[in-house]
Design an enzyme around this catalytic site. Structure first.
Site, PDB file in Angstrom:
ATOM      1  N   THR A 160       0.449 -14.212   7.174  1.00  0.00           N
ATOM      2  CA  THR A 160      -0.530 -13.282   8.265  1.00  0.00           C
ATOM      3  C   THR A 160      -0.691 -11.214   7.222  1.00  0.00           C
ATOM      4  O   THR A 160      -2.158 -11.588   7.444  1.00  0.00           O
ATOM      5  CB  THR A 160      -0.495 -13.523   9.322  1.00  0.00           C
ATOM      6  OG1 THR A 160       0.498 -12.720   9.977  1.00  0.00           O
ATOM      7  CG2 THR A 160      -1.283 -15.292   9.648  1.00  0.00           C
ATOM      8  N   ASP A 161       0.418 -11.137   7.046  1.00  0.00           N
ATOM      9  CA  ASP A 161       0.524  -9.689   6.819  1.00  0.00           C
ATOM     10  C   ASP A 161      -0.650  -9.090   5.568  1.00  0.00           C
ATOM     11  O   ASP A 161      -1.838  -8.430   5.592  1.00  0.00           O
ATOM     12  CB  ASP A 161       1.449  -9.291   5.504  1.00  0.00           C
ATOM     13  CG  ASP A 161       2.801  -9.406   7.044  1.00  0.00           C
ATOM     14  OD1 ASP A 161       2.148  -9.344   8.250  1.00  0.00           O
ATOM     15  OD2 ASP A 161       3.790  -8.925   7.022  1.00  0.00           O
ATOM     16  N   SER A 170       3.812 -13.016   2.359  1.00  0.00           N
ATOM     17  CA  SER A 170       2.602 -12.429   1.709  1.00  0.00           C
ATOM     18  C   SER A 170       2.369 -10.353   1.269  1.00  0.00           C
ATOM     19  O   SER A 170       1.697 -10.670   1.285  1.00  0.00           O
ATOM     20  CB  SER A 170       1.581 -12.316   2.700  1.00  0.00           C
ATOM     21  OG  SER A 170       2.025 -11.881   4.168  1.00  0.00           O
ATOM     22  N   THR A 200       5.014 -16.930   7.076  1.00  0.00           N
ATOM     23  CA  THR A 200       5.426 -17.086   8.522  1.00  0.00           C
ATOM     24  C   THR A 200       5.233 -19.392   7.893  1.00  0.00           C
ATOM     25  O   THR A 200       6.324 -20.003   8.797  1.00  0.00           O
ATOM     26  CB  THR A 200       5.180 -16.637  10.034  1.00  0.00           C
ATOM     27  OG1 THR A 200       5.150 -15.545   9.363  1.00  0.00           O
ATOM     28  CG2 THR A 200       5.808 -16.920  10.926  1.00  0.00           C
TER      29      THR A 200
END
Ligand code: ASP
Length: 320
Positions: A85-86, A53, A11
């Protein structure tokens, strides 16, 4: 200081588009925010990938580890990695297995798409730069910096799917914080997670998620197609009896099987609960304990460790 910024996607590098946001901004575009930390930084940038990610893989983590190593060898005094971030916690942990960190290595990301109100990427990059330019943070191994908190790779987890305050270290809390552009530590480093040998990932390890009523269906379906299994067990390391029997059979046949917990903050027990599927039965049946490590990170430890020729017993030694 010479700081290297490695961009991987996520992101923080997104661009809005008709079909939804996708990675598109490169490392050079992200560099300005890192410079805003106000330090005397000479920043070099490198685009390692442009991935959401969810598409990170152990192979991509290995490529990133090599890039980090190369930049350190080339004289970087700190490394900043931007990442979705995932799976941020997984890449941070994989790097802690694979790369020596004689300089600070800091991963960061963003929850809000660039250009949206209150976007968090620039602030996270500035905080990451503060940590990356503070040499004593090298001793902590790879770190995740988010919302002015500094997290150890071993403990960090994405704990909320949408809020800006998306990261925590559930078992222990953050290791430090950034305030007024200064990086502060709350406590000292833990022993290194690094594997004695590093090798490109060449093994397949899958996670079985235990739930009420789970039986051995998934274990039986995949046990001949994987090099190892991690079970995300209930509580302190418990699974329903039919699942327990399947796991113990797989371990008895020589498959490395690691016992982790599906709890966000966990510690696998050793000698509290008896009966089939209790932690005593499972460990007597050949499962090795992940201790306090999450199932996702235990998977990476087993996968990279087996790939480097280490055994499950070497990778997960019994607790003191
Ligand atoms: N889906 C994004 C990713 O992990 C989410 C993010 O970066 O926050 O790449």
């Amino acid at each position: 200081m010479r700081i290297s910024l490695l961009a991987t996607g996520g992101t923080i590098s997104n661009q809005a588009g008709a079909g939804g946001a996708t990675p598109g901004r490169d490392a050079q575009t992200l560099a300005a925010a890192a410079q805003a930390a106000g330090r005397d930084i000479v920043l070099t940038t490198r685009d390692v990938s442009q991935l959401s990610s969810r598409n990170m893989t152990p192979a991509a983590m290995w490529t990133l580890a090599r890039a980090v190593d190369e930049d350190i060898q080339a004289g970087a005094e700190g490394i900043i990695i931007t990442h979705g971030t995932d799976t941020l916690e997984e890449t941070a942990y994989a790097l802690s297995l694979l790369v020596p960190t004689p300089v600070p290595v800091v991963l960061t990301g963003a929850m809000r798409v660039p250009g949206s109100p209150g976007e968090d990427g620039p602030a996270n990059l500035a905080a990451a730069a503060a940590v990356a330019t503070t040499p004593r943070f090298a001793a902590y191994g790879p770190l995740v910096v988010h919302q002015d908190e500094i997290h150890l790779a071993r403990w960090v987890a994405k704990v909320h799917s949408t809020r800006v305050a998306a990261f925590g270290s559930p078992p222990a809390g953050p290791v430090g914080m950034v305030a007024e552009g200064r990086a502060l530590a709350f406590f000292g480093p833990l022993p290194s997670e690094r594997l004695p040998h590093a090798a490109a990932p060449g093994k397949r390890v899958e996670i079985i998620w235990a739930a009420a009523g789970s039986d051995g269906l998934l274990v039986e379906a995949i046990r001949d197609r994987v090099d190892g299994l991690v079970v995300a067990a209930l509580g302190g390391g418990h699974v329903p009896a039919p699942l327990a029997e399947a796991l113990v059979r797989a371990a008895a046949d020589g498959l490395p099987v690691v016992l982790a917990s599906r709890c966000a903050a966990a510690q696998i027990l050793h000698h509290t609960y008896g009966g089939v599927g209790g932690e005593i039965h499972l460990q007597a049946g050949g499962l090795v304990s992940a201790g306090a490590l999450s199932a996702a990170k235990a998977r990476l430890r087993l996968l990279f460790g087996l790939s480097a020729g280490l055994s499950a017993a070497e990778l997960f030694p019994p607790a003191d």
